[in-house]
Design a protein around this motif. Structure first.
Motif, PDB file in Angstrom:
ATOM      1  N   PRO A  89     -17.308 -14.640 -59.696  1.00  0.00           N
ATOM      2  CA  PRO A  89     -18.111 -14.381 -58.499  1.00  0.00           C
ATOM      3  C   PRO A  89     -19.587 -14.357 -58.880  1.00  0.00           C
ATOM      4  O   PRO A  89     -19.940 -13.976 -60.001  1.00  0.00           O
ATOM      5  N   GLY A  90     -20.448 -14.789 -57.969  1.00  0.00           N
ATOM      6  CA  GLY A  90     -21.856 -14.911 -58.307  1.00  0.00           C
ATOM      7  C   GLY A  90     -22.715 -13.717 -57.979  1.00  0.00           C
ATOM      8  O   GLY A  90     -23.782 -13.541 -58.564  1.00  0.00           O
ATOM      9  N   GLN A  91     -22.270 -12.874 -57.030  1.00  0.00           N
ATOM     10  CA  GLN A  91     -23.119 -11.762 -56.605  1.00  0.00           C
ATOM     11  C   GLN A  91     -23.201 -10.692 -57.684  1.00  0.00           C
ATOM     12  O   GLN A  91     -22.247 -10.413 -58.388  1.00  0.00           O
ATOM     13  N   ALA A  92     -24.371 -10.056 -57.756  1.00  0.00           N
ATOM     14  CA  ALA A  92     -24.601  -9.035 -58.779  1.00  0.00           C
ATOM     15  C   ALA A  92     -23.595  -7.891 -58.686  1.00  0.00           C
ATOM     16  O   ALA A  92     -23.196  -7.324 -59.704  1.00  0.00           O
ATOM     17  N   ARG A  93     -23.142  -7.563 -57.476  1.00  0.00           N
ATOM     18  CA  ARG A  93     -22.239  -6.418 -57.336  1.00  0.00           C
ATOM     19  C   ARG A  93     -20.853  -6.685 -57.904  1.00  0.00           C
ATOM     20  O   ARG A  93     -20.045  -5.762 -58.021  1.00  0.00           O
ATOM     21  N   PHE A  94     -20.554  -7.958 -58.255  1.00  0.00           N
ATOM     22  CA  PHE A  94     -19.266  -8.278 -58.850  1.00  0.00           C
ATOM     23  C   PHE A  94     -19.368  -8.635 -60.330  1.00  0.00           C
ATOM     24  O   PHE A  94     -18.402  -9.088 -60.934  1.00  0.00           O
ATOM     25  N   TRP A  95     -20.539  -8.433 -60.947  1.00  0.00           N
ATOM     26  CA  TRP A  95     -20.704  -8.818 -62.349  1.00  0.00           C
ATOM     27  C   TRP A  95     -19.810  -8.016 -63.292  1.00  0.00           C
ATOM     28  O   TRP A  95     -19.558  -8.458 -64.412  1.00  0.00           O
ATOM     29  N   PHE A  96     -19.334  -6.865 -62.843  1.00  0.00           N
ATOM     30  CA  PHE A  96     -18.465  -6.078 -63.715  1.00  0.00           C
ATOM     31  C   PHE A  96     -17.177  -6.828 -64.040  1.00  0.00           C
ATOM     32  O   PHE A  96     -16.481  -6.501 -65.010  1.00  0.00           O
ATOM     33  N   LEU A  97     -16.832  -7.852 -63.261  1.00  0.00           N
ATOM     34  CA  LEU A  97     -15.629  -8.640 -63.509  1.00  0.00           C
ATOM     35  C   LEU A  97     -15.826  -9.671 -64.622  1.00  0.00           C
ATOM     36  O   LEU A  97     -14.853 -10.200 -65.153  1.00  0.00           O
ATOM     37  N   TRP A  98     -17.064  -9.962 -64.970  1.00  0.00           N
ATOM     38  CA  TRP A  98     -17.326 -11.051 -65.901  1.00  0.00           C
ATOM     39  C   TRP A  98     -16.723 -10.799 -67.276  1.00  0.00           C
ATOM     40  O   TRP A  98     -16.212 -11.727 -67.905  1.00  0.00           O
ATOM     41  N   ASP A  99     -16.786  -9.570 -67.758  1.00  0.00           N
ATOM     42  CA  ASP A  99     -16.213  -9.273 -69.075  1.00  0.00           C
ATOM     43  C   ASP A  99     -14.718  -9.562 -69.099  1.00  0.00           C
ATOM     44  O   ASP A  99     -14.197 -10.145 -70.057  1.00  0.00           O
ATOM     45  N   ASP A 100     -14.010  -9.156 -68.042  1.00  0.00           N
ATOM     46  CA  ASP A 100     -12.566  -9.388 -67.983  1.00  0.00           C
ATOM     47  C   ASP A 100     -12.251 -10.874 -67.896  1.00  0.00           C
ATOM     48  O   ASP A 100     -11.331 -11.363 -68.556  1.00  0.00           O
ATOM     49  N   LEU A 101     -13.002 -11.609 -67.085  1.00  0.00           N
ATOM     50  CA  LEU A 101     -12.742 -13.035 -66.922  1.00  0.00           C
ATOM     51  C   LEU A 101     -13.071 -13.816 -68.192  1.00  0.00           C
ATOM     52  O   LEU A 101     -12.458 -14.849 -68.473  1.00  0.00           O
ATOM     53  N   SER A 102     -14.033 -13.332 -68.973  1.00  0.00           N
ATOM     54  CA  SER A 102     -14.450 -14.046 -70.185  1.00  0.00           C
ATOM     55  C   SER A 102     -13.572 -13.716 -71.388  1.00  0.00           C
ATOM     56  O   SER A 102     -13.579 -14.459 -72.382  1.00  0.00           O
ATOM     57  N   ARG A 103     -12.820 -12.635 -71.316  1.00  0.00           N
ATOM     58  CA  ARG A 103     -12.020 -12.208 -72.467  1.00  0.00           C
ATOM     59  C   ARG A 103     -10.973 -13.267 -72.820  1.00  0.00           C
ATOM     60  O   ARG A 103     -10.194 -13.689 -71.983  1.00  0.00           O
ATOM     61  N   GLY A 104     -10.979 -13.708 -74.066  1.00  0.00           N
ATOM     62  CA  GLY A 104      -9.996 -14.683 -74.541  1.00  0.00           C
ATOM     63  C   GLY A 104     -10.307 -16.117 -74.186  1.00  0.00           C
ATOM     64  O   GLY A 104      -9.490 -17.008 -74.451  1.00  0.00           O
ATOM     65  N   ALA A 105     -11.479 -16.382 -73.621  1.00  0.00           N
ATOM     66  CA  ALA A 105     -11.822 -17.746 -73.212  1.00  0.00           C
ATOM     67  C   ALA A 105     -12.305 -18.582 -74.396  1.00  0.00           C
ATOM     68  O   ALA A 105     -12.806 -18.055 -75.392  1.00  0.00           O
ATOM     69  N   LEU A 106     -12.173 -19.887 -74.274  1.00  0.00           N
ATOM     70  CA  LEU A 106     -12.667 -20.825 -75.276  1.00  0.00           C
ATOM     71  C   LEU A 106     -14.167 -21.037 -75.132  1.00  0.00           C
ATOM     72  O   LEU A 106     -14.890 -21.206 -76.114  1.00  0.00           O
ATOM     73  N   GLY A 107     -14.654 -21.051 -73.897  1.00  0.00           N
ATOM     74  CA  GLY A 107     -16.068 -21.292 -73.648  1.00  0.00           C
ATOM     75  C   GLY A 107     -16.362 -21.195 -72.166  1.00  0.00           C
ATOM     76  O   GLY A 107     -15.478 -20.920 -71.354  1.00  0.00           O
ATOM     77  N   ALA A 108     -17.624 -21.427 -71.810  1.00  0.00           N
ATOM     78  CA  ALA A 108     -18.051 -21.286 -70.420  1.00  0.00           C
ATOM     79  C   ALA A 108     -18.989 -22.413 -70.016  1.00  0.00           C
ATOM     80  O   ALA A 108     -19.763 -22.925 -70.827  1.00  0.00           O
ATOM     81  N   VAL A 109     -18.892 -22.804 -68.748  1.00  0.00           N
ATOM     82  CA  VAL A 109     -19.854 -23.699 -68.112  1.00  0.00           C
ATOM     83  C   VAL A 109     -20.689 -22.851 -67.161  1.00  0.00           C
ATOM     84  O   VAL A 109     -20.144 -22.169 -66.293  1.00  0.00           O
ATOM     85  N   VAL A 110     -22.006 -22.866 -67.331  1.00  0.00           N
ATOM     86  CA  VAL A 110     -22.905 -22.175 -66.409  1.00  0.00           C
ATOM     87  C   VAL A 110     -23.532 -23.220 -65.490  1.00  0.00           C
ATOM     88  O   VAL A 110     -24.276 -24.093 -65.949  1.00  0.00           O
ATOM     89  N   LEU A 111     -23.218 -23.151 -64.204  1.00  0.00           N
ATOM     90  CA  LEU A 111     -23.781 -24.083 -63.233  1.00  0.00           C
ATOM     91  C   LEU A 111     -25.148 -23.602 -62.779  1.00  0.00           C
ATOM     92  O   LEU A 111     -25.369 -22.409 -62.565  1.00  0.00           O
ATOM     93  N   VAL A 112     -26.057 -24.560 -62.605  1.00  0.00           N
ATOM     94  CA  VAL A 112     -27.423 -24.269 -62.197  1.00  0.00           C
ATOM     95  C   VAL A 112     -27.782 -25.104 -60.979  1.00  0.00           C
ATOM     96  O   VAL A 112     -27.501 -26.301 -60.933  1.00  0.00           O
ATOM     97  N   ASP A 113     -28.402 -24.469 -59.996  1.00  0.00           N
ATOM     98  CA  ASP A 113     -28.958 -25.144 -58.829  1.00  0.00           C
ATOM     99  C   ASP A 113     -30.478 -25.114 -58.995  1.00  0.00           C
ATOM    100  O   ASP A 113     -31.093 -24.041 -58.954  1.00  0.00           O
ATOM    101  N   THR A 114     -31.099 -26.270 -59.207  1.00  0.00           N
ATOM    102  CA  THR A 114     -32.534 -26.290 -59.503  1.00  0.00           C
ATOM    103  C   THR A 114     -33.383 -25.877 -58.305  1.00  0.00           C
ATOM    104  O   THR A 114     -34.557 -25.540 -58.472  1.00  0.00           O
ATOM    105  N   SER A 115     -32.822 -25.897 -57.097  1.00  0.00           N
ATOM    106  CA  SER A 115     -33.588 -25.447 -55.939  1.00  0.00           C
ATOM    107  C   SER A 115     -33.656 -23.930 -55.867  1.00  0.00           C
ATOM    108  O   SER A 115     -34.475 -23.368 -55.125  1.00  0.00           O
TER     109      SER A 115
END
Length: 208
Positions: A89-115
């Motif tokens: 999820p992208g909203q700041a109030r859901f960032w606490f989920l990022w650690d759980d979602l990243s645990r055990g992952a091989l890597g990450a893609v960070v998408l960027v919107d230049t606008s």
């Protein structure tokens, strides 16, 4: 006696890996997962309501839903390499989920919107400073979006030269596959994985 060599394709050991798709609010993570998934993607979407005004910075356009837990999809990158995709999820109030979602992952893609490049800083900062997960940055470019030189984007993001920066169209399956291929190649080049499992994955991964 038969000659020794690679086993028949049907006898290949399938390696599976977890991939995180991250980025700011409304940058295209759900679209990315949905475009590439070979199974119907699972998305924890909820309608955005007036209660979210002042809490979430709404992206431009007609976006009416938002991811409140995660997106999930699956792609067979090669017959012996299966990727499970988890969109954050992208909203700041859901960032606490990022650690759980990243645990055990091989890597990450960070998408960027230049606008809305400022929306990308938090995700990049997370993977640079709060996680040991290898990552690449993908500029989501599609029709109607301004096109910027990648080195200018790198400077604007203050992105380390060692982090790969690519372009992609999150709506296009071939483009998202190319982005995932880039991530797998980058992760293996860092020798994050070691031992037999790492050698098996290195042998199964396509060359970027």
């Amino acid at each position: 006696m038969g000659s020794s060599g690679s086993p028949p394709e049907g006898d290949l050991l399938t390696i599976s890996a977890k991939i995180v798709v991250a980025g700011g609010f409304g940058v295209g993570k759900t679209t990315f997962v949905g475009a590439v998934s070979e199974v119907p993607p699972m998305s924890n979407e909820a309608w955005m309501t007036e209660a979210g005004e002042g809490v979430d910075d709404l992206p431009p356009g007609n976006k009416s839903t938002t991811t409140v837990a995660m997106d999930f999809g699956r792609i067979t990158l090669r017959p012996d390499l299966l990727l499970y995709l988890f969109g954050t999820p992208g909203q700041a109030r859901f960032w606490f989920l990022w650690d759980d979602l990243s645990r055990g992952a091989l890597g990450a893609v960070v998408l960027v919107d230049t606008s809305r490049i400022d929306e990308s800083f938090a995700a990049i900062n997370y993977f640079e400073n709060d996680s040991e997960l290898p990552f690449i940055v993908a500029v989501n470019q599609f029709e109607g979006m301004p096109v910027h030189d990648l080195e200018e984007v790198r400077d604007a993001l203050a992105l380390d030269p060692s982090v790969p920066l690519v372009t992609c169209d999150a709506r296009d399956r071939a483009s998202t596959i190319a982005t995932l291929t880039e991530l797998v190649g980058h992760t293996l080049s860092l020798a994050v994985l070691s031992g037999p499992a790492g050698r098996e994955l290195a042998g199964s991964a396509p060359h970027a």
